[in-house]
Design an enzyme around this catalytic site. Structure first.
Site, PDB file in Angstrom:
ATOM      1  N   GLU A 106       0.698  -1.149  -0.115  1.00 11.56           N
ATOM      2  CA  GLU A 106       0.122   0.059   0.020  1.00 11.56           C
ATOM      3  C   GLU A 106       0.958   1.253   0.136  1.00 11.56           C
ATOM      4  OE1 GLU A 106      -2.679   1.411  -0.467  1.00 11.56           O
ATOM      5  OE2 GLU A 106      -4.272   0.941   0.919  1.00 11.56           O
ATOM      6  N   ASP A 107       0.340   2.577  -0.643  1.00  7.99           N
ATOM      7  CA  ASP A 107       0.968   3.519  -0.568  1.00  7.99           C
ATOM      8  C   ASP A 107       0.803   4.059   0.965  1.00  7.99           C
ATOM      9  OD1 ASP A 107      -1.547   4.014  -1.058  1.00  7.99           O
ATOM     10  OD2 ASP A 107      -1.513   5.482  -2.487  1.00  7.99           O
ATOM     11  N   ASP A 110      -4.774   5.377   5.715  1.00  4.20           N
ATOM     12  CA  ASP A 110      -5.104   6.570   6.389  1.00  4.20           C
ATOM     13  C   ASP A 110      -6.251   6.279   7.185  1.00  4.20           C
ATOM     14  OD1 ASP A 110      -6.279   9.111   6.717  1.00  4.20           O
ATOM     15  OD2 ASP A 110      -6.704   9.741   4.722  1.00  4.20           O
ATOM     16  N   GLY A 112      -8.113   3.576   6.973  1.00  8.55           N
ATOM     17  CA  GLY A 112      -7.856   2.163   7.306  1.00  8.55           C
ATOM     18  C   GLY A 112      -9.059   1.260   6.546  1.00  8.55           C
ATOM     19  N   THR A 114      -9.808   1.246   3.208  1.00  5.51           N
ATOM     20  CA  THR A 114      -9.448   0.598   2.067  1.00  5.51           C
ATOM     21  C   THR A 114      -9.015  -0.931   2.428  1.00  5.51           C
ATOM     22  OG1 THR A 114      -9.060   2.721   1.013  1.00  5.51           O
ATOM     23  CG2 THR A 114      -8.113   0.771  -0.033  1.00  5.51           C
ATOM     24  N   LEU A 115      -7.879  -0.673   3.614  1.00  2.00           N
ATOM     25  CA  LEU A 115      -7.197  -1.925   3.867  1.00  2.00           C
ATOM     26  C   LEU A 115      -7.782  -3.074   4.712  1.00  2.00           C
ATOM     27  CD1 LEU A 115      -4.308  -2.773   3.838  1.00  2.00           C
ATOM     28  CD2 LEU A 115      -3.945  -1.616   6.211  1.00  2.00           C
ATOM     29  N   LYS A 138      -0.647   7.037   8.365  1.00  2.73           N
ATOM     30  CA  LYS A 138      -1.216   8.286   9.269  1.00  2.73           C
ATOM     31  C   LYS A 138      -2.109   7.581  10.302  1.00  2.73           C
ATOM     32  CE  LYS A 138      -2.409  11.159   5.386  1.00  2.73           C
ATOM     33  NZ  LYS A 138      -3.742  11.994   4.717  1.00  2.73           N
ATOM     34  N   ASP A 166      -1.545  11.063  -5.242  1.00  2.00           N
ATOM     35  CA  ASP A 166      -1.965  12.218  -6.214  1.00  2.00           C
ATOM     36  C   ASP A 166      -2.585  13.214  -5.516  1.00  2.00           C
ATOM     37  OD1 ASP A 166      -4.183  10.140  -5.957  1.00  2.00           O
ATOM     38  OD2 ASP A 166      -5.102  11.657  -7.203  1.00  2.00           O
ATOM     39  N   ARG A 172       1.889  12.253  -8.688  1.00  3.59           N
ATOM     40  CA  ARG A 172       2.343  11.336  -8.720  1.00  3.59           C
ATOM     41  C   ARG A 172       4.017  10.752  -8.831  1.00  3.59           C
ATOM     42  NH1 ARG A 172      -1.990   7.997  -7.696  1.00  3.59           N
ATOM     43  NH2 ARG A 172      -4.009   8.459  -8.734  1.00  3.59           N
TER      44      ARG A 172
END
Ligand code: XMP
Ligand code: MG
Length: 185
Positions: A106-107, A110, A112, A114-115, A138, A166, A172
């Site tokens: 993962e980039d 934040d 959480g 998405t994860l 974060k 982005d 990016r």
């Protein structure tokens, strides 16, 4: 020299550099070496969430000097600067991960959201193991309880761009991590 770096992409409005190219490069080398030690002989699959993860994946993969595969998912969870609160899988894995060792790359983690969603999605496919390796964390923004086994850098709760991340699809390609000029957002 430093100013030249900041201005290295014309028309990008950078307020501050958060992590330099050298800092990021050194940390990714460490992470790659640690992953190589842990997964030697296991032929792991690095699964990356596009688009944000593409630069980190490219560097992490090359820093990981053991045989491994790479796979991509295209996930959408964010519009502009704030989370939409929903996760959409635009393109799923093409490969069977059952019985395989998976490293989710993962980039940034934040909230959480998405994860948590993607982790569950992958677990249902019965990998032999699954860990999350994120360049940035974060922690202060977290709303979901989710494990992140390996983190490159813990950062403050502010919006960052560069190194794959982005702002409305731009920035990016910055080779460092930066905070954009508030006038831009
Ligand atoms: P959640 O909140 O689901 O967010 O953990 C994860 C995804 O949101 C994006 N994100 C950011 N993108 N600068 C960005 O360019 C940021 O500061 C930022 N914070 C979160 C990112 O796509 C990540 O995968
Ligand atoms: Mg993004």
């Amino acid at each position: 020299m430093r100013n030249k770096g900041i201005d290295s992409v014309d028309e990008y409005k950078i307020a501050r550099v958060l992590l330099t190219e050298a800092q990021i490069r050194d940390r990714i080398q460490e992470m790659g070496a640690a992953l190589a030690d842990r997964y030697r002989g296991k032929n792991p699959i690095l699964v990356t969430l596009l688009k944000g993860g593409f630069i980190f994946l490219a560097d992490l993969s090359r820093a990981m000097r053991i045989p491994h595969e790479v796979e991509f998912m295209l996930v959408r969870s964010y519009e502009g600067e704030s989370s939409t609160g929903s996760v959409q899988i635009m393109q799923d894995l093409k490969q069977n991960i059952e019985g395989r060792h998976v490293i989710l790359v993962e980039d940034i983690v934040d909230t959480g959201l998405t994860l948590a969603y993607i982790r569950e999605h992958l677990i249902l496919r019965h990998p032999a193991s699954l860990i999350v390796c994120s360049l940035l964390d974060k922690e202060a923004a977290r709303t979901e309880e989710v494990d992140v086994e390996m983190v490159g850098f813990r950062i403050e709760n502010e919006f960052v761009v560069g190194f794959g991340l982005d702002y409305n699809q731009l920035y990016r390609n910055l080779p460092y991590l930066a905070v954009i000029d508030p006038g831009q957002t």
